[in-house]
Design an enzyme around this catalytic site. Sequence first.
Site, PDB file in Angstrom:
ATOM      1  N   ASN A  67      -3.446   1.831  15.318  1.00 53.35           N
ATOM      2  CA  ASN A  67      -4.009   1.476  16.624  1.00 53.35           C
ATOM      3  C   ASN A  67      -4.369   2.785  17.316  1.00 53.35           C
ATOM      4  O   ASN A  67      -4.015   3.870  16.852  1.00 53.35           O
ATOM      5  CB  ASN A  67      -3.031   0.635  17.451  1.00 53.35           C
ATOM      6  CG  ASN A  67      -1.730   1.366  17.728  1.00 53.35           C
ATOM      7  OD1 ASN A  67      -1.712   2.374  18.427  1.00 53.35           O
ATOM      8  ND2 ASN A  67      -0.645   0.888  17.151  1.00 53.35           N
TER       9      ASN A  67
ATOM     10  N   VAL B 299       0.964  -2.701   8.250  1.00 52.59           N
ATOM     11  CA  VAL B 299       0.742  -1.535   7.393  1.00 52.59           C
ATOM     12  C   VAL B 299       1.206  -0.252   8.105  1.00 52.59           C
ATOM     13  O   VAL B 299       1.848   0.615   7.504  1.00 52.59           O
ATOM     14  CB  VAL B 299      -0.763  -1.422   7.045  1.00 52.59           C
ATOM     15  CG1 VAL B 299      -1.078  -0.104   6.379  1.00 52.59           C
ATOM     16  CG2 VAL B 299      -1.198  -2.575   6.153  1.00 52.59           C
ATOM     17  N   ASP B 300       0.875  -0.148   9.352  1.00 54.13           N
ATOM     18  CA  ASP B 300       1.206   1.025  10.159  1.00 54.13           C
ATOM     19  C   ASP B 300       2.723   1.271  10.163  1.00 54.13           C
ATOM     20  O   ASP B 300       3.200   2.395   9.888  1.00 54.13           O
ATOM     21  CB  ASP B 300       0.694   0.766  11.582  1.00 54.13           C
ATOM     22  CG  ASP B 300       0.553   2.023  12.414  1.00 54.13           C
ATOM     23  OD1 ASP B 300       0.731   3.130  11.875  1.00 54.13           O
ATOM     24  OD2 ASP B 300       0.251   1.882  13.621  1.00 54.13           O
TER      25      ASP B 300
ATOM     26  N   SER C 137      -7.693  -4.953   9.922  1.00 56.01           N
ATOM     27  CA  SER C 137      -7.867  -5.947  11.004  1.00 56.01           C
ATOM     28  C   SER C 137      -7.480  -7.380  10.640  1.00 56.01           C
ATOM     29  O   SER C 137      -7.521  -8.253  11.506  1.00 56.01           O
ATOM     30  CB  SER C 137      -9.305  -5.957  11.563  1.00 56.01           C
ATOM     31  OG  SER C 137      -9.549  -4.812  12.364  1.00 56.01           O
ATOM     32  N   THR C 138      -7.111  -7.635   9.371  1.00 59.00           N
ATOM     33  CA  THR C 138      -6.864  -9.037   8.979  1.00 59.00           C
ATOM     34  C   THR C 138      -5.422  -9.498   9.219  1.00 59.00           C
ATOM     35  O   THR C 138      -5.077 -10.617   8.849  1.00 59.00           O
ATOM     36  CB  THR C 138      -7.187  -9.262   7.485  1.00 59.00           C
ATOM     37  OG1 THR C 138      -6.284  -8.463   6.691  1.00 59.00           O
ATOM     38  CG2 THR C 138      -8.627  -8.896   7.170  1.00 59.00           C
TER      39      THR C 138
ATOM     40  N   ILE D 239       0.824  -1.218   0.000  1.00 58.29           N
ATOM     41  CA  ILE D 239       0.000   0.000   0.000  1.00 58.29           C
ATOM     42  C   ILE D 239       0.855   1.263   0.000  1.00 58.29           C
ATOM     43  O   ILE D 239       0.425   2.302  -0.512  1.00 58.29           O
ATOM     44  CB  ILE D 239      -1.010  -0.020   1.177  1.00 58.29           C
ATOM     45  CG1 ILE D 239      -2.134   0.994   0.912  1.00 58.29           C
ATOM     46  CG2 ILE D 239      -0.322   0.210   2.524  1.00 58.29           C
ATOM     47  CD1 ILE D 239      -3.357   0.800   1.760  1.00 58.29           C
TER      48      ILE D 239
HETATM   49  N1  AR6 Z   1       0.660  -3.172   2.158  1.00 53.67           N
HETATM   50  C1  AR6 Z   1      -0.554  -3.767   2.077  1.00 53.67           C
HETATM   51  N2  AR6 Z   1      -1.008  -4.661   2.969  1.00 53.67           N
HETATM   52  C2  AR6 Z   1      -0.193  -4.972   3.995  1.00 53.67           C
HETATM   53  C3  AR6 Z   1       1.091  -4.392   4.170  1.00 53.67           C
HETATM   54  C4  AR6 Z   1       1.512  -3.458   3.192  1.00 53.67           C
HETATM   55  N3  AR6 Z   1       2.703  -2.851   3.248  1.00 53.67           N
HETATM   56  N4  AR6 Z   1       1.638  -4.911   5.313  1.00 53.67           N
HETATM   57  C5  AR6 Z   1       0.748  -5.779   5.821  1.00 53.67           C
HETATM   58  N5  AR6 Z   1      -0.353  -5.828   5.032  1.00 53.67           N
HETATM   59  P1  AR6 Z   1      -1.997  -5.227   9.848  1.00 53.67           P
HETATM   60  P2  AR6 Z   1      -4.369  -4.937  11.580  1.00 53.67           P
HETATM   61  C6  AR6 Z   1      -1.607  -6.595   5.198  1.00 53.67           C
HETATM   62  O1  AR6 Z   1      -1.383  -6.167  10.801  1.00 53.67           O
HETATM   63  O2  AR6 Z   1      -4.657  -6.375  11.501  1.00 53.67           O
HETATM   64  C7  AR6 Z   1      -0.212  -2.551  13.757  1.00 53.67           C
HETATM   65  O3  AR6 Z   1       0.785  -2.849  14.693  1.00 53.67           O
HETATM   66  C8  AR6 Z   1      -1.607  -7.749   6.170  1.00 53.67           C
HETATM   67  O4  AR6 Z   1      -1.147  -8.932   5.536  1.00 53.67           O
HETATM   68  O5  AR6 Z   1      -1.154  -4.156   9.237  1.00 53.67           O
HETATM   69  O6  AR6 Z   1      -5.493  -3.954  11.410  1.00 53.67           O
HETATM   70  C9  AR6 Z   1      -1.089  -1.385  14.187  1.00 53.67           C
HETATM   71  O7  AR6 Z   1      -0.337  -0.405  14.864  1.00 53.67           O
HETATM   72  C10 AR6 Z   1      -3.065  -7.828   6.565  1.00 53.67           C
HETATM   73  O8  AR6 Z   1      -3.810  -8.573   5.604  1.00 53.67           O
HETATM   74  O9  AR6 Z   1      -3.246  -4.428  10.513  1.00 53.67           O
HETATM   75  C11 AR6 Z   1      -2.085  -2.069  15.084  1.00 53.67           C
HETATM   76  O10 AR6 Z   1      -1.548  -2.262  16.373  1.00 53.67           O
HETATM   77  C12 AR6 Z   1      -3.542  -6.383   6.499  1.00 53.67           C
HETATM   78  O11 AR6 Z   1      -2.555  -5.686   5.732  1.00 53.67           O
HETATM   79  C13 AR6 Z   1      -2.297  -3.405  14.427  1.00 53.67           C
HETATM   80  O12 AR6 Z   1      -1.102  -3.658  13.684  1.00 53.67           O
HETATM   81  C14 AR6 Z   1      -3.693  -5.700   7.847  1.00 53.67           C
HETATM   82  O13 AR6 Z   1      -2.653  -6.121   8.710  1.00 53.67           O
HETATM   83  C15 AR6 Z   1      -3.438  -3.387  13.455  1.00 53.67           C
HETATM   84  O14 AR6 Z   1      -3.678  -4.686  12.985  1.00 53.67           O
END
Ligand code: AR6
Length: 171
Positions: free
Chosen positions: A26, A35-36, A124-125, A13
């Site tokens: 978060n 992603v964050d 959230s996934t 992304i």
């Molecule tokens: N681009 C696109 N998708 C991604 C990327 C990327 N660079 N990196 C991961 N994903 P997550 P959450 C996918 O964990 O579940 C953080 O620590 C990943 O495979 O980023 O909402 C925050 O600070 C998954 O399918 O977000 C919060 O504490 C999706 O993006 C917590 O994680 C979301 O994964 C939020 O958890």
Amino acid sequence: MSSLTITLVRGDITEQHTDVIVNAANSSLLGGGGVDGAIHRRGGPEILEDCRKLRASQFGRGLPTGKAVATTAGKLHAQWVVHTVGPVFSREEDRSQLLASCYRESLRVAGELGARTVAFPAISTGIYGWPMDDGARIAVETVRDAQTSVEEVRFVLFDEQAYAAFAARVR
Ligand code: AR6
């Protein structure tokens, strides 16, 4: 209903060129993994600076789950990052409405900014444990039903499984 176009991309992304990039943040707004982490790393320190200002003003207690707020996009190829806080998945409690709210509120904030194109991750996934098929269903249904001036929503899916789950819902 709206004339919004939904597109799917497999990728990172932080490489998207859209008006808005949505961050799966978060409540602290001060960074994390997934992603964050990638958004703050690629976007540079300006994003965190804006987040700290938000914590010092209207979000002293953090951004509540299901809400969204905008900052600069720093060095990303976007005008704004819209931070939203997804719910942690629970088997005991149905938090679907909070997940839907993330998509709705992010689109509302994007629309208010005048954004036409918005890139979303599968909120959230990842770290928050939401099953991908259900996360994809909620994402696509909510965006489809949204009243919005945004013209394109691009779901940016990190791997083949995520892409397939979204593709099955968009068809
Ligand atoms: N681009 C696109 N998708 C991604 C990327 C990327 N660079 N990196 C991961 N994903 P997550 P959450 C996918 O964990 O579940 C953080 O620590 C990943 O495979 O980023 O909402 C925050 O600070 C998954 O399918 O977000 C919060 O504490 C999706 O993006 C917590 O994680 C979301 O994964 C939020 O958890």
